[in-house]
Design a protein around this motif. Sequence first.
Motif, short mmCIF file in Angstrom:
data_model
loop_
_atom_site.label_atom_id
_atom_site.label_comp_id
_atom_site.label_asym_id
_atom_site.label_seq_id
_atom_site.Cartn_x
_atom_site.Cartn_y
_atom_site.Cartn_z
N VAL A 160 -25.95 -35.97 38.86
CA VAL A 160 -24.53 -35.97 39.84
C VAL A 160 -23.83 -34.93 39.24
N ARG A 197 -25.27 -31.59 40.12
CA ARG A 197 -24.81 -31.19 41.81
C ARG A 197 -23.52 -30.91 41.59
N GLY A 198 -22.66 -31.46 41.03
CA GLY A 198 -21.22 -30.88 40.84
C GLY A 198 -20.95 -29.45 40.30
N ASP A 249 -23.25 -27.25 40.42
CA ASP A 249 -23.90 -26.31 41.50
C ASP A 249 -22.92 -25.95 42.62
N VAL A 250 -22.27 -27.13 43.31
CA VAL A 250 -21.16 -26.95 44.21
C VAL A 250 -19.77 -26.00 43.70
N SER A 256 -18.37 -22.87 45.31
CA SER A 256 -17.08 -23.01 46.11
C SER A 256 -15.63 -22.65 45.32
N ILE A 259 -16.77 -29.55 51.72
CA ILE A 259 -17.45 -30.27 50.62
C ILE A 259 -17.35 -31.75 50.81
N ASP A 271 -19.86 -34.72 46.89
CA ASP A 271 -19.82 -33.52 45.85
C ASP A 271 -18.52 -33.17 45.37
N ALA A 300 -18.69 -35.35 42.47
CA ALA A 300 -19.81 -34.72 41.49
C ALA A 300 -18.96 -33.72 40.66
N ILE A 301 -18.27 -33.08 41.42
CA ILE A 301 -17.63 -31.66 40.64
C ILE A 301 -16.68 -32.52 39.67
#
Length: 274
Positions: free
Chosen positions: A176, A179-180, A182-183, A187, A245, A249, A252-253
């Motif tokens: 998780v 993924r956070g 990566d996003v 962004s 987003i 996500d 996850a950030i």
Amino acid sequence: MRSARQSRPVRRRKVVMALEMSLLCLPSAHAASGILTVGEGTTAKQYSASALLRRPDVTRLDLSRSGEPLGASVPAVPLPHLVASSDQGLSFAATDNFVARIPPDVFSRARRDGTSAWIAIEEQPWPRRDGQDIGPFALVWTGPGAEKIDREQWVDHLAAITPGRDAKLPAATGSVARRGRDVFTISCLPCHRVSGAGYGTRGPDLGGPLPVSRRLTKERFDRTVRHPEQVRPDAVMKGFTAEQIPDADLDAIRVWLGQVGPATTSVTQPSQNR
Ligand code: HEC
């Protein structure tokens, strides 16, 4: 009292004079805003808008229907003609400390599906965005995949293109958090550093001195990202919709930001929690 009609020509003359002055001053400090630098160090090349417009590979693009409309016949040079390689990714720095680092897989995916990256050149005045000039250069995309390219990867008032270096962001533990991260890289990293890592300095470092995840409640964090203007009326940051987003996500950030340490060890406790 003077009517508006009387005063207008006077004002216009001033604008013309200001333009002439800035042309005269071009080789000095003003030049920074009108020059595109490509590459680093001694091999870096510098281009003015007029030099790019004279190139034989200038192509006219219809960008009137794109997410970032600039006009129906915008001169542009294919990005691959200006950069030696995008195999390591590329960094695109704007004049306002926004730095989009576009990873190599975005370029390879674009090549596969026939999507092209271009450096658009302002010839006819471009519309202002949020009261700001967005020329004279911008990174734009055309082709079947252009709409899927993230908003942060269309770069206004572009000043420099350099080889992409790894931002060396703090570690992410678990899928998780990964993924956070990566996003976040796509962004948020263009404007925010995390614990000192990254290039963009438009927004604050979200890792420190006190990590944002420990300072803001989930509710406050979500609102800051979805509707920054509700948190601060003068917000520079633009809200991200759930389409840009998704909620998962965004969570996850937050999970990843919850794992990062402060940029410095000396942390002063804020007087309130949010
Ligand atoms: C275009 C630049 C830009 C982008 C992209 C951006 N931000 Fe921001 N952000 C800012 C600025 C500038 C501020 C400071 C407040 C303001 O002026 O909006 C800020 C403030 C914040 C804050 C509040 C920080 C604090 O200390 O209270 C959070 C949290 C935040 N951003 C998270 C994000 C996240 C998460 C993303 C990606 C989904 C993101 N931002 C993308 C520019 C940006």
